[in-house]
Design a protein around this motif. Structure first.
Motif, PDB file in Angstrom:
ATOM      1  N   SER A  66     -26.062   3.445  17.766  1.00  0.00           N
ATOM      2  CA  SER A  66     -25.817   2.362  18.730  1.00  0.00           C
ATOM      3  C   SER A  66     -27.118   1.740  19.231  1.00  0.00           C
ATOM      4  O   SER A  66     -27.125   0.588  19.667  1.00  0.00           O
ATOM      5  CB  SER A  66     -24.986   2.869  19.907  1.00  0.00           C
ATOM      6  N   TYR A  67     -28.221   2.487  19.161  1.00  0.00           N
ATOM      7  CA  TYR A  67     -29.496   1.965  19.678  1.00  0.00           C
ATOM      8  C   TYR A  67     -29.927   0.687  18.955  1.00  0.00           C
ATOM      9  O   TYR A  67     -30.194  -0.335  19.603  1.00  0.00           O
ATOM     10  CB  TYR A  67     -30.579   3.037  19.593  1.00  0.00           C
TER      11      TYR A  67
ATOM     12  N   VAL B  34     -27.672  -2.195  19.961  1.00  0.00           N
ATOM     13  CA  VAL B  34     -27.992  -2.755  21.282  1.00  0.00           C
ATOM     14  C   VAL B  34     -29.187  -3.697  21.172  1.00  0.00           C
ATOM     15  O   VAL B  34     -29.167  -4.817  21.694  1.00  0.00           O
ATOM     16  CB  VAL B  34     -28.290  -1.632  22.300  1.00  0.00           C
TER      17      VAL B  34
ATOM     18  N   GLU C  56     -27.534   8.069  27.510  1.00  0.00           N
ATOM     19  CA  GLU C  56     -26.134   7.952  27.095  1.00  0.00           C
ATOM     20  C   GLU C  56     -25.371   9.248  27.340  1.00  0.00           C
ATOM     21  O   GLU C  56     -24.202   9.208  27.744  1.00  0.00           O
ATOM     22  CB  GLU C  56     -26.071   7.570  25.615  1.00  0.00           C
TER      23      GLU C  56
ATOM     24  N   PRO D 267     -27.511   0.484  28.951  1.00  0.00           N
ATOM     25  CA  PRO D 267     -28.182   0.361  27.650  1.00  0.00           C
ATOM     26  C   PRO D 267     -29.007  -0.922  27.515  1.00  0.00           C
ATOM     27  O   PRO D 267     -30.099  -0.908  26.934  1.00  0.00           O
ATOM     28  CB  PRO D 267     -27.012   0.372  26.651  1.00  0.00           C
ATOM     29  N   ALA D 268     -28.493  -2.021  28.054  1.00  0.00           N
ATOM     30  CA  ALA D 268     -29.235  -3.291  27.994  1.00  0.00           C
ATOM     31  C   ALA D 268     -30.508  -3.215  28.812  1.00  0.00           C
ATOM     32  O   ALA D 268     -31.568  -3.707  28.399  1.00  0.00           O
ATOM     33  CB  ALA D 268     -28.350  -4.435  28.487  1.00  0.00           C
TER      34      ALA D 268
ATOM     35  N   ILE E 123     -20.346  -1.899  23.752  1.00  0.00           N
ATOM     36  CA  ILE E 123     -21.771  -2.226  23.809  1.00  0.00           C
ATOM     37  C   ILE E 123     -21.955  -3.702  24.148  1.00  0.00           C
ATOM     38  O   ILE E 123     -22.784  -4.066  24.993  1.00  0.00           O
ATOM     39  CB  ILE E 123     -22.442  -1.894  22.459  1.00  0.00           C
TER      40      ILE E 123
ATOM     41  N   ILE F 287     -23.877  -5.687  27.465  1.00  0.00           N
ATOM     42  CA  ILE F 287     -24.933  -6.698  27.323  1.00  0.00           C
ATOM     43  C   ILE F 287     -24.516  -8.003  27.984  1.00  0.00           C
ATOM     44  O   ILE F 287     -25.317  -8.663  28.656  1.00  0.00           O
ATOM     45  CB  ILE F 287     -25.263  -6.903  25.831  1.00  0.00           C
TER      46      ILE F 287
END
Length: 228
Positions: A77-78, A81, A106, A135-136, A208, A212
């Motif tokens: 997922s990194y 993103v 996470e 994450p953003a 995800i 964002i």
């Protein structure tokens, strides 16, 4: 440069911009879905084999496979993103990738959400909404782990329900496909099992993208705006 302050979110706005971002990120999103779908299917095969003869050892093996799949999913997922942040025009961090920190963040968010589920379901949804932008903030703005979680918590305060409702509207069908058939029919045929894993991976992509979009909509930004 003109700026605009944080403002109220609407369900329709979140859905519209999330779908736009996913469509812009077609190739990386598809690669993520196929990879995680395949990894989930392989992990499920090993879990089934290990649980054919129930034992403490089998439970340990099953837990290990599930944990490994979780780590693999976070790692995959990194770059997704980062790609989505760049395609949305929100990427400002120019440093190296910080994969270990991202994994740690996470896992902390997941533990918080699981804790909410143990208490009651509603806190889990609120926790997911409040940490959705983490994450953003971490990958796109360069925040450290706890700063990203803390800033996301502050940024999304008062916007929980539009985030939750928009997420449920987009994710319900995917989670239904991913969860209900395996729950009702533990020995699903391989083709149907693959479908459930792909549906789960697609739900991850949307989650995800929602985070964002929420970050982009709530941050003070250029009046011409990203995510348009």
């Amino acid at each position: 440069m003109a700026t605009r302050p944080n403002r109220e979110l609407t369900v329709g706005e979140i859905i519209d911009k999330t779908l736009t971002l996913v469509s812009r990120s077609g190739l990386p999103a598809l690669m993520f879905i196929l990879f995680i779908g395949a990894a989930g299917t392989v992990a499920d095969v090993f879990v089934r084999k290990s649980m054919q003869v129930p034992s403490v050892e089998a439970i340990i093996h099953s837990t290990a496979y599930s944990l490994l799949l979780t780590i693999v999913k976070i790692i995959a997922s990194y770059p997704l993103v980062v790609s989505m942040m760049k395609r949305s025009g929100l990427m400002t961090y120019k440093g190296d990738w910080r994969l270990i920190g991202f994994i740690g963040m996470e896992l902390l968010v997941m533990l918080g959400v699981i804790g909410g589920l143990i208490l009651v379901i509603i806190p889990a949804f609120i926790f997911m909404a409040r940490w959705s932008a983490a994450p953003a903030l971490f990958a796109g703005r360069g925040d450290r782990v706890f700063a990203a979680m803390g800033d996301s918590w502050k940024m999304t305060k008062g916007h929980e329900f539009p985030i939750i409702l928009a997420s449920l509207a987009m994710l319900a069908i995917f989670y239904a496909i991913a969860i209900v058939p395996p729950f009702m029919f533990p020995n699903l045929p391989l083709p149907l099992n693959i479908v459930t894993k792909i549906a789960g991976a697609a739900a991850n992509v949307i989650s995800i993208a929602v985070g964002i979009v929420v970050y982009g909509l709530l941050k003070t930004r250029d009046a011409s705006g990203a995510l348009s």
